[in-house]
Design an enzyme around this catalytic site. Structure first.
Site, PDB file in Angstrom:
ATOM      1  CG  ASN A 112      54.452 -20.408  89.899  1.00 35.82           C
ATOM      2  OD1 ASN A 112      54.512 -21.767  90.332  1.00 35.82           O
ATOM      3  ND2 ASN A 112      54.332 -18.774  88.871  1.00 35.82           N
ATOM      4  N   GLY A 113      55.504 -21.450  93.013  1.00 34.24           N
ATOM      5  CA  GLY A 113      57.176 -21.225  92.710  1.00 34.24           C
ATOM      6  C   GLY A 113      56.986 -22.698  93.940  1.00 34.24           C
TER       7      GLY A 113
ATOM      8  NE  ARG B 188      51.922 -19.124  84.718  1.00 33.15           N
ATOM      9  CZ  ARG B 188      52.880 -18.520  83.730  1.00 33.15           C
ATOM     10  NH1 ARG B 188      52.694 -17.910  82.727  1.00 33.15           N
ATOM     11  NH2 ARG B 188      53.697 -18.638  84.851  1.00 33.15           N
TER      12      ARG B 188
ATOM     13  CB  CYS C 158      50.907 -22.199  89.698  1.00 34.96           C
ATOM     14  SG  CYS C 158      51.544 -23.871  90.406  1.00 34.96           S
TER      15      CYS C 158
ATOM     16  CE  LYS D 298      55.356 -28.431  69.582  1.00 34.10           C
ATOM     17  NZ  LYS D 298      56.702 -28.638  70.252  1.00 34.10           N
TER      18      LYS D 298
ATOM     19  CG  HIS E 153      77.172 -44.707  63.778  1.00 31.79           C
ATOM     20  ND1 HIS E 153      78.564 -45.215  63.060  1.00 31.79           N
ATOM     21  CD2 HIS E 153      76.947 -43.228  63.122  1.00 31.79           C
ATOM     22  CE1 HIS E 153      79.299 -44.763  62.569  1.00 31.79           C
ATOM     23  NE2 HIS E 153      77.681 -43.485  62.516  1.00 31.79           N
TER      24      HIS E 153
ATOM     25  CD  GLU F  25      56.211 -31.067  74.310  1.00 33.21           C
ATOM     26  OE1 GLU F  25      56.328 -29.972  74.514  1.00 33.21           O
ATOM     27  OE2 GLU F  25      55.519 -30.488  72.657  1.00 33.21           O
TER      28      GLU F  25
ATOM     29  CD  GLU G 292      59.578 -28.539  67.864  1.00 33.30           C
ATOM     30  OE1 GLU G 292      59.823 -29.332  68.696  1.00 33.30           O
ATOM     31  OE2 GLU G 292      57.903 -28.014  67.829  1.00 33.30           O
TER      32      GLU G 292
ATOM     33  CD1 TRP H 246      52.570 -28.897  85.748  1.00 31.90           C
ATOM     34  CD2 TRP H 246      54.409 -28.338  86.429  1.00 31.90           C
ATOM     35  NE1 TRP H 246      53.461 -29.467  85.523  1.00 31.90           N
ATOM     36  CE2 TRP H 246      54.344 -29.275  86.042  1.00 31.90           C
ATOM     37  CE3 TRP H 246      55.171 -28.108  88.074  1.00 31.90           C
ATOM     38  CZ2 TRP H 246      55.904 -30.190  85.723  1.00 31.90           C
ATOM     39  CZ3 TRP H 246      56.657 -28.134  87.737  1.00 31.90           C
ATOM     40  CH2 TRP H 246      56.737 -29.626  86.753  1.00 31.90           C
TER      41      TRP H 246
HETATM   42  C1  G6P Z   1      58.124 -26.252  78.794  1.00 33.85           C
HETATM   43  C2  G6P Z   1      57.189 -26.058  77.391  1.00 33.85           C
HETATM   44  C3  G6P Z   1      57.900 -26.331  76.100  1.00 33.85           C
HETATM   45  C4  G6P Z   1      58.741 -25.514  76.285  1.00 33.85           C
HETATM   46  C5  G6P Z   1      59.659 -25.204  77.360  1.00 33.85           C
HETATM   47  C6  G6P Z   1      60.885 -24.374  76.916  1.00 33.85           C
HETATM   48  O1  G6P Z   1      58.920 -27.834  78.959  1.00 33.85           O
HETATM   49  O2  G6P Z   1      56.340 -26.975  77.235  1.00 33.85           O
HETATM   50  O3  G6P Z   1      56.661 -26.287  74.734  1.00 33.85           O
HETATM   51  O4  G6P Z   1      59.183 -25.899  75.098  1.00 33.85           O
HETATM   52  O5  G6P Z   1      59.607 -25.104  78.682  1.00 33.85           O
HETATM   53  O6  G6P Z   1      60.022 -22.864  77.204  1.00 33.85           O
HETATM   54  P1  G6P Z   1      60.199 -21.582  77.321  1.00 33.85           P
HETATM   55  O7  G6P Z   1      59.577 -20.516  77.280  1.00 33.85           O
HETATM   56  O8  G6P Z   1      61.545 -21.201  77.925  1.00 33.85           O
HETATM   57  O9  G6P Z   1      60.738 -21.339  75.487  1.00 33.85           O
END
Ligand code: G6P
Length: 614
Positions: A101-102, A27, A2, A488, A507, A491, A484, A75
């Protein structure tokens, strides 16, 4: 998670609010809405979907002129992302409008109380409850600031609330508990935002608020109080980046721009880290050398991509300092009752500095008297503020939801921390530390070299645009890189992707290999001969079963060439630093593949950049 904006001044509030939302849309982007105060009434509009939908609605049915307004990009937590649940929410007489937000954890009880008193709530959100409570207060005679204080004392959970009262266009009132909120200080105008991007176009002077505070902005000034009404103060600071940094600069996506900014970001993250005698200095680390010498355990906590930075950090920090180092996902950390003492250093890695899981974890660590050091990219955010020390990553604003330069600069900060601890504790000689620092200084050019070869990775994305599943293998520091790379792809391209430690393959995961399956293999530098050779064996094993191997290895590594269906050459760098270069082609691949698939790379479905709820 948000984005919220508030404005009072002389400009058209609609323009300031919509522009602020545009810069905060990363956000959350399930829906967007705006409320303006005009002629003792609220003028509102809100729409499901991205901000563009709201803008279209406003273009078709223009809002009245106003210089006081609030806005929101959502969000979803409570209630589906539709028009009704979109913010702002208004009170029963449409006198007060609120964005939030929250999560209000006691909302069900409060909603029940309101409904029994005859209130008719229209949405499924927790936010609407706050709107009704605030309106009750102002109708009983309180000004909006007092109303906010009174209501906040009744709320449980994490929240940032921003409200306007139709009968008082002079002020916008906001409150925060465990959720981000900053104030932008202008001349004859003031701003509220989830982060400074909301108002960076108008001012670079900002005020950070403490926990459980209410802020009232008017044209003339800003007043901060606690929830009990007693006067309080924020901390003023200057934002060291400008609007240009928050714009796409000719790239199709923020993510692509941020990938290509990585050489500069690495250089900035390293800037000013040693004194004239060549000794490392981390000014922001306010933990004394004596205390650092007493540290007998390090626990690194983080989520998402930051957690993979933590995994890399473990290899480097343990090797350089000989201090045992654990890694834990923030949301798992406190629930396993971790063993923490005064001699434990908890390192919290967070790009945003607002991730609720990580924030709650450091609070737990602080209670247990552990020392907490944050590695963070966002000045003024909550996690560094609540930590004993911080290393800022200086990557500049990261807008693309999938972290890129945030990750690479977190790695730099972790290496610096490891070397600094080694220096303080004497586990490495000065010349050894200086040698690694020199290597780090070269990483800017090494990463640039990988970026200059981007066309090779883009061609690969074209070739695999119909792939249903992609695997990633790595060993040692290459294992987090594999994780990672897979994250990616999940995502951004929404395809099945998994990262494995190459040694684990036999394994179980090897059963997934079938003819034609693309498998990215991160090969350690030849300097680590055993690791390197074992990785080659793993590649042979999957190739024998029909996998199509995409091998990331040193450019002149001829041993691996026979087993690479596709070779992505990497510059020669030390093993521990290899993630800095090996991650980059995987970022490019995911960005390009998602682009080819027609996905929104900067705003992938269901995600949000900064997850401020647990
Ligand atoms: C969300 C984002 C990720 C990020 C994670 C941790 O899930 O989509 O891209 O790595 O939060 O965020 P931070 O701001 O704590 O690194």
């Amino acid at each position: 998670m948000c984005g919220i904006v508030g404005y009072v001044g002389q400009k058209q509030a609609k323009d300031v609010v919509i522009e602020g939302l545009r810069l905060l849309e990363y956000r959350g982007y399930d829906s967007a809405g705006i409320a303006l105060v005009h002629d003792n009434a609220l003028a509102t509009d809100k729409k499901a979907g991205k901000l563009a939908n709201l803008e279209k609605a406003i273009a078709e049915a223009p809002l009245p002129s106003s210089t006081t307004g609030i806005g929101h990009t959502r969000w979803a937590t409570h209630g589906a992302p539709n028009d009704v649940n979109a913010h702002p929410h208004a009170g029963p007489q449409r006198r007060v409008a609120v964005v939030h937000n929250g999560i209000l954890e006691n909302f069900a009880r409060l909603r029940d109380e309101l409904e029994r008193a005859g209130h008719d709530l229209l949405s499924e959100t927790d936010t609407e409850v706050a709107a009704h409570l605030l309106e009750n207060e102002v109708r009983a005679g309180a000004d909006l600031t007092t109303a906010m204080q009174n209501v906040c004392r009744r709320l449980e959970g994490a929240f940032t609330l921003v409200a306007v009262d139709a009968e008082d266009p002079s002020r916008v009132v906001a409150a925060r508990r465990n959720s981000p909120l900053v104030v932008g200080l202008g001349d004859g105008e003031n701003f509220i935002g989830s982060d400074v991007a909301a108002f960076i176009e108008h001012t670079r002077e900002a005020l950070e608020l403490g926990q459980d505070q209410v802020v009232t902005i008017t044209r003339e000034g800003v007043e901060v109080t606690s929830f009990d009404g007693s006067p309080a103060e924020g901390r003023q600071y200057h934002v060291d980046w400008d609007l240009a940094a928050a714009e796409k600069d000719g790239y199709d996506w923020f993510m692509r721009k941020e990938i290509f900014e990585q050489p500069r970001a690495i250089a900035d993250a390293l800037l000013g880290r040693h004194d004239e005698a060549g000794l490392l200095q981390l000014d922001e680390v306010r933990i004394s050398d004596d205390e650092l010498r007493d540290i007998d355990k390090i626990v690194i906590i983080a989520c998402g991509t930051s957690n993979y930075a933590a995994m890399v950090a473990k290899y480097a920090i343990e090797h350089w300092t000989r201090i045992p180092c654990e890694i834990e996902l923030s949301h798992e950390f406190r629930y396993r009752d971790p063993i923490l003492t005064r001699n434990t250093l908890v390192v919290a890695i967070s790009q945003s500095g607002e991730t609720a899981d990580t924030l709650m974890a450091i609070r737990h660590a602080v209670k247990q008297k552990a020392k907490v050091l944050a590695i963070c990219n966002t000045n003024g955010s909550t996690i560094p503020r609540e930590s004993d020390a911080v290393i800022y990553t200086h990557a500049g604003p990261e807008i693309g939801v999938a972290s890129t330069k945030g990750f690479l600069t977190q790695l730099i900060a972790c290496y610096l921390l490891g070397l600094y601890l080694a220096q303080v504790r004497g586990t490495k000689f000065g010349d050894e530390i200086a040698a690694v620092v020199r290597e780090l200084a070269q990483m800017e050019d090494r990463v640039q070299q990988v970026l200059d070869d981007a066309a090779r990775t883009y061609a690969l994305a074209e070739r695999f645009r119909d792939a249903k599943s992609v695997l990633f293998l790595g060993r040692h520091a290459g294992f987090p890189v594999a994780l990672e790379g897979a994250l990616k792809l999940k995502e951004l391209a929404y395809i099945h992707a998994e990262g494995f430690a190459a040694g684990e393959l036999k394994h179980g995961p090897i059963a997934l290999i079938e003819p034609g399956l693309p498998v990215f293999c991160v090969v350690p530098p030849r300097g680590r001969d055993q690791l390197h050779d074992k990785m080659i064996s793993a590649i042979q094993e999957i190739r024998a079963r029909g996998a199509l191997t995409i091998v990331l290895a040193e450019g002149d590594d001829t041993e691996v060439t026979p087993y690479a269906d596709v070779l992505i050459p990497l510059p020669t760098v030390p093993t521990l630093l290899q993630p800095l270069v090996a991650t980059v082609p995987l970022q490019l691949f995911a960005c390009e593949l998602a682009t080819l698939m027609g996905h929104d790379v900067d705003q992938p479905r269901n995600l949000a950049k900064s997850v401020t709820v647990e």
